[in-house]
Design a protein around this motif. Structure first.
Motif, PDB file in Angstrom:
ATOM      1  N   GLY A  20       0.780  -1.043   0.034  1.00 44.12           N
ATOM      2  CA  GLY A  20      -0.015  -0.159  -0.144  1.00 44.12           C
ATOM      3  C   GLY A  20       0.776   1.196  -0.012  1.00 44.12           C
ATOM      4  O   GLY A  20       0.422   2.126  -0.701  1.00 44.12           O
ATOM      5  N   ALA A  21       1.919   1.216   0.872  1.00 48.30           N
ATOM      6  CA  ALA A  21       2.653   2.496   0.700  1.00 48.30           C
ATOM      7  C   ALA A  21       3.431   2.538  -0.654  1.00 48.30           C
ATOM      8  O   ALA A  21       3.490   3.665  -1.035  1.00 48.30           O
ATOM      9  N   ALA A  22       4.007   1.413  -0.983  1.00 50.58           N
ATOM     10  CA  ALA A  22       4.567   1.508  -2.628  1.00 50.58           C
ATOM     11  C   ALA A  22       3.577   2.024  -3.510  1.00 50.58           C
ATOM     12  O   ALA A  22       4.143   3.048  -4.192  1.00 50.58           O
ATOM     13  N   ALA A  23       2.253   1.632  -3.361  1.00 50.81           N
ATOM     14  CA  ALA A  23       1.483   2.255  -4.372  1.00 50.81           C
ATOM     15  C   ALA A  23       1.040   3.775  -4.169  1.00 50.81           C
ATOM     16  O   ALA A  23       1.059   4.377  -5.169  1.00 50.81           O
ATOM     17  N   ALA A  24       1.098   4.132  -2.897  1.00 49.22           N
ATOM     18  CA  ALA A  24       0.944   5.566  -2.734  1.00 49.22           C
ATOM     19  C   ALA A  24       2.233   6.253  -3.026  1.00 49.22           C
ATOM     20  O   ALA A  24       1.905   7.150  -3.766  1.00 49.22           O
ATOM     21  N   LEU A  26       4.069   5.510  -5.775  1.00 50.70           N
ATOM     22  CA  LEU A  26       3.998   5.533  -7.178  1.00 50.70           C
ATOM     23  C   LEU A  26       2.944   6.464  -7.695  1.00 50.70           C
ATOM     24  O   LEU A  26       3.252   7.104  -8.878  1.00 50.70           O
ATOM     25  N   MET A  27       1.904   6.515  -6.816  1.00 54.84           N
ATOM     26  CA  MET A  27       0.641   7.284  -7.387  1.00 54.84           C
ATOM     27  C   MET A  27       0.966   8.722  -7.260  1.00 54.84           C
ATOM     28  O   MET A  27       0.940   9.373  -8.402  1.00 54.84           O
ATOM     29  N   THR A  28       1.802   9.095  -6.282  1.00 52.13           N
ATOM     30  CA  THR A  28       2.216  10.589  -6.175  1.00 52.13           C
ATOM     31  C   THR A  28       3.058  11.095  -7.062  1.00 52.13           C
ATOM     32  O   THR A  28       3.164  11.957  -7.991  1.00 52.13           O
ATOM     33  N   SER A  29       4.052  10.198  -7.122  1.00 51.12           N
ATOM     34  CA  SER A  29       5.457  10.236  -7.934  1.00 51.12           C
ATOM     35  C   SER A  29       4.759  10.413  -9.510  1.00 51.12           C
ATOM     36  O   SER A  29       5.282  10.943 -10.350  1.00 51.12           O
ATOM     37  N   GLY A  30       3.832   9.403  -9.725  1.00 54.09           N
ATOM     38  CA  GLY A  30       3.454   9.239 -11.000  1.00 54.09           C
ATOM     39  C   GLY A  30       2.377  10.355 -11.472  1.00 54.09           C
ATOM     40  O   GLY A  30       2.461  10.820 -12.598  1.00 54.09           O
ATOM     41  N   LEU A  31       2.052  10.945 -10.360  1.00 58.39           N
ATOM     42  CA  LEU A  31       1.175  12.299 -10.929  1.00 58.39           C
ATOM     43  C   LEU A  31       1.744  13.548 -11.223  1.00 58.39           C
ATOM     44  O   LEU A  31       1.602  13.980 -12.190  1.00 58.39           O
ATOM     45  N   ALA A  32       3.076  13.329 -10.692  1.00 53.70           N
ATOM     46  CA  ALA A  32       3.829  14.499 -10.907  1.00 53.70           C
ATOM     47  C   ALA A  32       4.722  14.281 -12.338  1.00 53.70           C
ATOM     48  O   ALA A  32       4.633  14.999 -13.330  1.00 53.70           O
ATOM     49  N   MET A  33       5.016  12.873 -12.541  1.00 50.35           N
ATOM     50  CA  MET A  33       5.406  12.233 -13.957  1.00 50.35           C
ATOM     51  C   MET A  33       4.354  12.986 -15.047  1.00 50.35           C
ATOM     52  O   MET A  33       4.581  13.262 -16.146  1.00 50.35           O
ATOM     53  N   MET A  43       1.866   6.400 -12.774  1.00 52.33           N
ATOM     54  CA  MET A  43       0.561   6.586 -11.972  1.00 52.33           C
ATOM     55  C   MET A  43      -0.290   5.387 -12.191  1.00 52.33           C
ATOM     56  O   MET A  43      -1.010   4.706 -11.296  1.00 52.33           O
ATOM     57  N   THR A  44      -0.208   4.835 -13.282  1.00 53.20           N
ATOM     58  CA  THR A  44      -1.289   3.527 -13.599  1.00 53.20           C
ATOM     59  C   THR A  44      -0.768   2.448 -12.744  1.00 53.20           C
ATOM     60  O   THR A  44      -1.432   1.653 -12.311  1.00 53.20           O
ATOM     61  N   LEU A  45       0.708   2.225 -12.669  1.00 52.84           N
ATOM     62  CA  LEU A  45       1.189   1.118 -12.134  1.00 52.84           C
ATOM     63  C   LEU A  45       0.819   1.373 -10.481  1.00 52.84           C
ATOM     64  O   LEU A  45       0.667   0.329  -9.779  1.00 52.84           O
ATOM     65  N   GLY A  46       0.843   2.549 -10.091  1.00 50.72           N
ATOM     66  CA  GLY A  46       0.487   2.830  -8.741  1.00 50.72           C
ATOM     67  C   GLY A  46      -0.909   2.484  -8.293  1.00 50.72           C
ATOM     68  O   GLY A  46      -1.303   1.888  -7.306  1.00 50.72           O
ATOM     69  N   LEU A  47      -1.772   2.904  -9.371  1.00 50.70           N
ATOM     70  CA  LEU A  47      -3.182   2.601  -9.111  1.00 50.70           C
ATOM     71  C   LEU A  47      -3.419   1.039  -9.170  1.00 50.70           C
ATOM     72  O   LEU A  47      -4.263   0.523  -8.256  1.00 50.70           O
TER      73      LEU A  47
END
Lengths: 261, 131
Positions: A20-24, A26-33, A43-47
Motif C-alpha cells: 500500500g505504501a509502495a502504491a502511494a 508510485l501514485m504521487t510520483s506518477g502524478l508528477a510524471m 501513476m497507472t502502476l501505482g493505481l
C-alpha cells in the motif's frame, strides 16, 4: 501451543501495508510524471498496485473474521470505532470544499460580476436531474434500511433483493451524474464556480462509486452466506458509509445546486 | 477466480427461479435460521475464538476477561478474586474512584495480598483456559 487469554486479535504479519505504501509512492510520483513529463506509466502502476492491495488486504480481513472467527465482540467494537472515525475524517474532508464554496459564493468578487452565480454561468436547474438524483439517493437509503432489517430477521431472499435494488439505485445516480457532467454548459475551468462545483460534486461522485463497490462486495458476501443475523459488521459499515454519502449529497444539493443558483 | 464467478452466477440464477408450490416445505419448521429464512445464526456459523467467547458467555463465564472484573468488598473475609492462567498476575488497584494514580503490583498464588496503598485484599485464583 500457547493460547492468548484476551479476546483481541493479534494480526499475523502481512505484506499489504508495504505494498500500500509502495502504491502511494508510485501514485504521487506518477502524478508528477503525468503533469510534467507526459507519462502515465508510474501513476497507472501505482493505481494497479493500490487496487491489488485493497483487494488482498480486505480479503484477508474477511478470512480472519468470517472464516477464522477472530472478530470477537471487543474486536468488532474496535472495527466500529475505526469506521466511525474514518467517516468523521471524510466529513471534515468535505467540510473543506463546502468552506471553499461558501467563501467564494457569499462574497462574490468584482471579477465574477459581484454576483452568484457569476456572470456568464448558467447553472443547472435544481428541479430537473439534480432533484431526481436526490430522490434516487433517498430511496436507496430506504432500501438499505430494508436490507438491514431483512438480514436481522433472517430473510435471505429479501436481503438480497433489497441490497440489489440499493446498488442499482447507486449505479443509476452515477449514470445520471455522468450524463449531467457531459451535458453541463460550464466546465471545471470556468472560474471559481466551475472549480467549486466540479471538485465538490466530483469527490462526492467518487464516494458514491466507492460506496457502491462496498455494497456490491456485501452482496457477494451475503450470497455466499458470510453474514449471520447478529454478526454482519461489514454490511453495517457499508450502510453507514452509504448514509454518509447520501447526507453529503443533500448538503451539496441544498448549497450548490439550489441556493447556489 | 473465474470458477468462483461462475458459481456466483449460478447461485444468482438459482435465486431468480421462483420457489415451486407453497413457499415452505411440508413438515415441522426447523428451528435453525439457515433452513427457515436462509440466513444463518451465530449459533450455527460462529467459529474460532468468537465461538469460544459466545459459548462461554452463554454459560455465564468470561475466560477472556471481556467484561469488567467483578467487584468484591476487598476485606479479609471477602477478598477481590483475581483469575489467572499462571501462578502470578499483575494487579492495578484504583484505590478510590477517579484516582489517576494506579497502584501496580504482582499478585502471587497462595495467601491473599494487600494493596500497598489502600490495603484492599486480593487473592489469586489460578485456572486453566479451555482449549
Amino acid at each position: 501451543m500457547a493460547h492468548q487469554m484476551h479476546a483481541y486479535h493479534m494480526v499475523d504479519p502481512s505484506p499489504w501495508p508495504l505494498t500500500g505504501a509502495a502504491a502511494a509512492l508510485l501514485m504521487t510520483s506518477g502524478l508528477a510524471m503525468w503533469f510534467h513529463h507526459n507519462s502515465m506509466l508510474l501513476m497507472t502502476l501505482g493505481l494497479l498496485i493500490m487496487l491489488l492491495t485493497m483487494f488482498q488486504w480486505w480479503r484477508d480481513v474477511i478470512r480472519e473474521g468470517t472464516f477464522q472467527g477472530h472478530h470477537t465482540p471487543p474486536v468488532q467494537k474496535g472495527l466500529r470505532y475505526g469506521m466511525i472515525l474514518f467517516i468523521t475524517s471524510e466529513v471534515f474532508f468535505f467540510i473543506g470544499f463546502f468552506w471553499a464554496f461558501y467563501h467564494s459564493s457569499l462574497a462574490p468578487t468584482p471579477e465574477l460580476g459581484g454576483c452568484w452565480p457569476p456572470t456568464g454561468i448558467t447553472p443547472l436547474n435544481p428541479f430537473e436531474v439534480p432533484l431526481l438524483n436526490t430522490a434516487v439517493l433517498l430511496a436507496s437509503g430506504v432500501t438499505i434500511t430494508w436490507t438491514h432489517h431483512s438480514l436481522m430477521e433472517m430473510n435471505r431472499n429479501q436481503t438480497i433483493q433489497a441490497l440489489t435494488i440499493t446498488i442499482l439505485l447507486g449505479l443509476y445516480f452515477t449514470a445520471l451524474q455522468a450524463m449531467e457532467y457531459y451535458e453541463a454548459p460550464f466546465t471545471i475551468a470556468d472560474g471559481v464556480y466551475g472549480s467549486t462545483f466540479f471538485v465538490a460534486t466530483g469527490f462526492h461522485g467518487l464516494h458514491v462509486i466507492i460506496g457502491s463497490t462496498f455494497l456490491i462486495v456485501c452482496l457477494l458476501r451475503q450470497i455466499k452466506f458470510h453474514f449471520t443475523s447478529t454478526h454482519h459488521f461489514g454490511f453495517e459499515a457499508a450502510a453507514w458509509y452509504w448514509h454518509f454519502v447520501d447526507v453529503v449529497w443533500l448538503f451539496l444539493y441544498v448549497s450548490i445546486y439550489w441556493w447556489g443558483s | 477466480m473465474a470458477s468462483r464467478l461462475l458459481r456466483v452466477r449460478g447461485a444468482l440464477r438459482a435465486l431468480r427461479r421462483p420457489p415451486p408450490g407453497p413457499l415452505r416445505a411440508p413438515g415441522p419448521a426447523p428451528a435453525r435460521g439457515l433452513a427457515a429464512g436462509g440466513i444463518p445464526s451465530d449459533e450455527e456459523q460462529a467459529t474460532g475464538l468468537e465461538r469460544k467467547v459466545m459459548q462461554a458467555m452463554e454459560k455465564g463465564q468470561d475466560p477472556y476477561n471481556i467484561l469488567q472484573p467483578k467487584r468484591y468488598a476487598g476485606t479479609k473475609e471477602d477478598p477481590n478474586l483475581v483469575p489467572s492462567i499462571s501462578s502470578k498476575r499483575i494487579v492495578g488497584c484504583i484505590c478510590e474512584e477517579d484516582n489517576s494514580c494506579v497502584i501496580w503490583f504482582w499478585l502471587h498464588k497462595g495467601e491473599p495480598q494487600r494493596c500497598p496503598s489502600c490495603g484492599a485484599h486480593y487473592k489469586l485464583v489460578p485456572h486453566h483456559l479451555p482449549h
